[in-house]
Design a protein around this motif. Structure first.
Motif, mmCIF file in Angstrom:
data_model
loop_
_atom_site.group_PDB
_atom_site.id
_atom_site.type_symbol
_atom_site.label_atom_id
_atom_site.label_comp_id
_atom_site.label_asym_id
_atom_site.label_seq_id
_atom_site.Cartn_x
_atom_site.Cartn_y
_atom_site.Cartn_z
ATOM 1 N N ARG A 53 0.794 -1.205 -0.033
ATOM 2 C CA ARG A 53 0.143 -0.060 0.045
ATOM 3 C C ARG A 53 0.891 1.260 0.075
ATOM 4 O O ARG A 53 0.681 2.262 -0.565
ATOM 5 C CB ARG A 53 -0.893 -0.002 1.118
ATOM 6 C CG ARG A 53 -1.778 1.249 1.456
ATOM 7 C CD ARG A 53 -2.755 1.074 2.669
ATOM 8 N NE ARG A 53 -3.579 2.185 2.591
ATOM 9 C CZ ARG A 53 -4.720 2.576 2.103
ATOM 10 N NH1 ARG A 53 -5.148 1.422 1.364
ATOM 11 N NH2 ARG A 53 -5.272 3.468 2.403
ATOM 12 N N GLN A 54 1.790 1.244 0.791
ATOM 13 C CA GLN A 54 2.817 2.529 0.981
ATOM 14 C C GLN A 54 3.595 2.517 -0.387
ATOM 15 O O GLN A 54 3.758 3.619 -0.881
ATOM 16 C CB GLN A 54 3.451 2.451 1.977
ATOM 17 C CG GLN A 54 3.066 2.487 3.300
ATOM 18 C CD GLN A 54 2.326 3.736 3.571
ATOM 19 O OE1 GLN A 54 2.894 4.794 3.330
ATOM 20 N NE2 GLN A 54 1.106 3.890 4.137
ATOM 21 N N ALA A 55 4.062 1.471 -0.989
ATOM 22 C CA ALA A 55 4.751 1.452 -2.291
ATOM 23 C C ALA A 55 4.056 2.231 -3.214
ATOM 24 O O ALA A 55 4.438 2.968 -4.067
ATOM 25 C CB ALA A 55 5.267 0.201 -2.564
ATOM 26 N N VAL A 56 2.771 1.678 -3.533
ATOM 27 C CA VAL A 56 1.908 2.502 -4.453
ATOM 28 C C VAL A 56 1.783 3.895 -4.016
ATOM 29 O O VAL A 56 1.566 4.817 -5.063
ATOM 30 C CB VAL A 56 0.558 1.576 -4.617
ATOM 31 C CG1 VAL A 56 -0.597 2.495 -5.538
ATOM 32 C CG2 VAL A 56 0.743 0.261 -4.771
ATOM 33 N N LEU A 61 2.664 6.929 -6.606
ATOM 34 C CA LEU A 61 1.533 7.838 -7.023
ATOM 35 C C LEU A 61 1.927 9.359 -6.750
ATOM 36 O O LEU A 61 1.573 10.181 -7.628
ATOM 37 C CB LEU A 61 0.211 7.436 -6.328
ATOM 38 C CG LEU A 61 -0.498 6.277 -6.921
ATOM 39 C CD1 LEU A 61 -1.739 5.861 -6.077
ATOM 40 C CD2 LEU A 61 -0.861 6.423 -8.415
ATOM 41 N N LYS A 62 2.644 9.564 -5.671
ATOM 42 C CA LYS A 62 3.110 10.754 -5.313
ATOM 43 C C LYS A 62 4.226 11.246 -6.247
ATOM 44 O O LYS A 62 4.183 12.416 -6.789
ATOM 45 C CB LYS A 62 3.653 10.640 -3.697
ATOM 46 C CG LYS A 62 2.732 10.672 -2.833
ATOM 47 C CD LYS A 62 3.518 10.671 -1.350
ATOM 48 C CE LYS A 62 2.556 10.944 -0.200
ATOM 49 N NZ LYS A 62 3.284 10.930 1.021
ATOM 50 N N ARG A 63 5.137 10.480 -6.624
ATOM 51 C CA ARG A 63 6.169 10.852 -7.469
ATOM 52 C C ARG A 63 5.603 11.134 -9.085
ATOM 53 O O ARG A 63 5.972 11.829 -9.545
ATOM 54 C CB ARG A 63 7.326 9.758 -7.847
ATOM 55 C CG ARG A 63 8.121 9.607 -6.534
ATOM 56 C CD ARG A 63 9.343 8.718 -6.683
ATOM 57 N NE ARG A 63 8.846 7.253 -6.887
ATOM 58 C CZ ARG A 63 8.728 6.532 -5.516
ATOM 59 N NH1 ARG A 63 9.339 6.939 -4.592
ATOM 60 N NH2 ARG A 63 8.360 5.314 -5.880
ATOM 61 N N THR A 64 4.522 10.232 -9.376
ATOM 62 C CA THR A 64 4.047 10.566 -10.722
ATOM 63 C C THR A 64 3.148 11.920 -10.648
ATOM 64 O O THR A 64 3.353 12.682 -11.594
ATOM 65 C CB THR A 64 2.918 9.491 -10.851
ATOM 66 O OG1 THR A 64 3.514 8.064 -10.885
ATOM 67 C CG2 THR A 64 2.182 9.571 -12.114
ATOM 68 N N GLU A 90 4.966 19.242 -11.655
ATOM 69 C CA GLU A 90 6.057 20.147 -12.007
ATOM 70 C C GLU A 90 6.013 20.720 -13.621
ATOM 71 O O GLU A 90 6.356 21.736 -14.041
ATOM 72 C CB GLU A 90 7.433 19.247 -11.999
ATOM 73 C CG GLU A 90 8.553 19.770 -12.435
ATOM 74 C CD GLU A 90 9.820 18.744 -12.240
ATOM 75 O OE1 GLU A 90 10.726 18.737 -13.227
ATOM 76 O OE2 GLU A 90 9.951 18.228 -11.121
ATOM 77 N N ARG A 91 5.411 20.009 -14.197
ATOM 78 C CA ARG A 91 5.262 20.210 -15.749
ATOM 79 C C ARG A 91 4.345 21.564 -15.899
ATOM 80 O O ARG A 91 4.343 22.410 -16.524
ATOM 81 C CB ARG A 91 4.682 19.090 -16.569
ATOM 82 C CG ARG A 91 4.510 19.336 -18.122
ATOM 83 C CD ARG A 91 5.506 19.645 -18.659
ATOM 84 N NE ARG A 91 6.367 18.571 -18.917
ATOM 85 C CZ ARG A 91 6.876 18.170 -19.924
ATOM 86 N NH1 ARG A 91 6.866 18.873 -21.316
ATOM 87 N NH2 ARG A 91 7.981 17.209 -19.740
ATOM 88 N N ASN A 92 3.017 21.401 -15.060
ATOM 89 C CA ASN A 92 2.139 22.459 -15.065
ATOM 90 C C ASN A 92 3.044 23.832 -14.815
ATOM 91 O O ASN A 92 2.488 24.741 -15.198
ATOM 92 C CB ASN A 92 1.025 22.141 -14.207
ATOM 93 C CG ASN A 92 0.214 21.144 -14.753
ATOM 94 O OD1 ASN A 92 0.045 20.807 -16.042
ATOM 95 N ND2 ASN A 92 -0.678 20.434 -13.802
ATOM 96 N N ASP A 93 3.703 23.800 -13.595
ATOM 97 C CA ASP A 93 4.447 24.932 -13.215
ATOM 98 C C ASP A 93 5.266 25.762 -14.180
ATOM 99 O O ASP A 93 5.469 26.718 -14.481
ATOM 100 C CB ASP A 93 5.212 24.576 -11.907
ATOM 101 C CG ASP A 93 4.512 24.279 -10.667
ATOM 102 O OD1 ASP A 93 3.313 24.637 -10.831
ATOM 103 O OD2 ASP A 93 5.096 23.612 -9.842
#
Length: 330
Positions: A307-310, A314-317, A323-326
């Motif tokens: 659960r924590q790995a997913v 997802l946080k990194r994704t 970052e791209r939006n910024d």
């Protein structure tokens, strides 16, 4: 052509006759739960189609072979098995003109010789059936598959130069090959790895050089590829198996119910139309990728480490998109 049920009865009749049991239609009908007429039809099939020299002994009240040296055909094909064979020909068409062509034609010849009637395999007649592999399948040298299969049969060690994707490096390994399997168009080898001193799964598309060695190995008689792979999820076996629980919402649950995702799976239905899928595996990295492919329709409930790995993935994704939006707004 015999059905599977008829084949089972014929094999039993043959077994009883050879054991000197002198089986008769009444006994056989009771044993198989069929009418006596069905048993007589089985006998007729054995006599007319297989050439069985069956006669009736009045004193013993049952059947026997007038020629005790007669034997059933070495290859006895049922309708379902012949269909499976024809479908395998469709799969194998891509290997015509490769090292697999000769053994394929040999298999066709063996089936033809084993049957009383004429059997022809017309590839053009199989155009109603096709098999599509994933466009992401890794190309593999057909000669490698052929020689690995030979090494498995002959219990020969194989030296391979293997690319370990997780480390991004090539390494020579000596393996004892046990089993080849195909998953979504990719070929995998289950083998004992001398480097790891354990059974491992190797993606054959990551082998660029190999050599079948003259040394043989003693195959573990208790090893079963099917049992061993029960701990895997898709192609990854991982380490110690744990119970996995994944909740799917009502939308995705209708598709999850359609398939068997793992040999150990069980499903708990939820009041809202969703479900929880439980199964036991050690291939948690593969499970993580699988769960994430369903987006917001799937949630890992257990184990907590998965659960924590997913969650971290997802946080990194999300960070990538933010970052791209910024950058675009700057």
């Amino acid at each position: 052509m015999a059905s599977r049920q008829q084949l089972e009865r014929i094999l039993k009749i043959d077994e009883l006759i050879r054991a000197g049991k002198y089986p008769n239609p009444r006994q056989l009908a009771r044993e198989f739960g069929v009418q006596e007429r069905t048993i007589y039809l089985d006998r007729q099939f054995m006599v007319d189609r297989l050439g069985a020299p069956i006669a009736y002994d009045r004193r013993r009240g049952g059947w026997y072979y007038t020629d005790p040296n007669w034997a059933l055909p070495t290859v006895f094909v049922t309708e379902g098995e012949l269909l499976a064979f024809l479908l395998s020909v469709e799969v194998a068409k891509r290997y015509l003109g490769t090292p697999f062509e000769k053994p394929l034609l040999s298999a066709v010849g063996k089936i033809r010789r084993s049957l009383k009637g004429q059997v022809e395999v017309n590839l053009a007649e199989l155009q109603a059936v096709s098999f599509l592999t994933s466009p992401s399948s890794v190309a593999v040298n057909e000669r490698l598959l052929f020689e690995l299969q030979r090494a498995i049969v002959e219990n020969r060690k194989v030296k391979i130069n293997y690319f370990t994707a997780s480390r991004g490096s090539w390494q020579e390994r000596v393996v004892e090959p046990y089993h080849l399997f195909n998953l979504r168009g990719d070929w995998y080898l289950v083998a004992f790895d001398h480097f790891r001193q354990a059974m491992r799964v190797f993606h054959t598309g990551r082998i660029d050089r190999w050599r079948v060695l003259p040394e043989t190995f003693v195959r573990d008689p208790h090893f079963s590829p099917q049992e061993w792979m029960k701990q895997a999820f898709i192609a990854e076996r991982g380490e110690e198996p744990v119970e996995v629980a994944v909740r799917f919402d009502a939308y995705q649950a209708r598709y999850i119910r359609e398939r068997c995702w793992h040999p150990t799976q069980r499903i708990e239905e939820l009041p809202d139309g969703g479900l929880i899928l439980y199964f036991t595996t050690g291939g948690l990295e593969e499970v993580k990728r699988w769960v994430m492919s369903y987006g917001s329709h799937a949630e890992v409930l257990a184990p907590e480490s998965l659960r924590q790995a997913v969650k971290e993935e997802l946080k990194r994704t999300l960070a990538l998109y933010e970052e791209r939006n910024d950058e675009e707004n700057f």
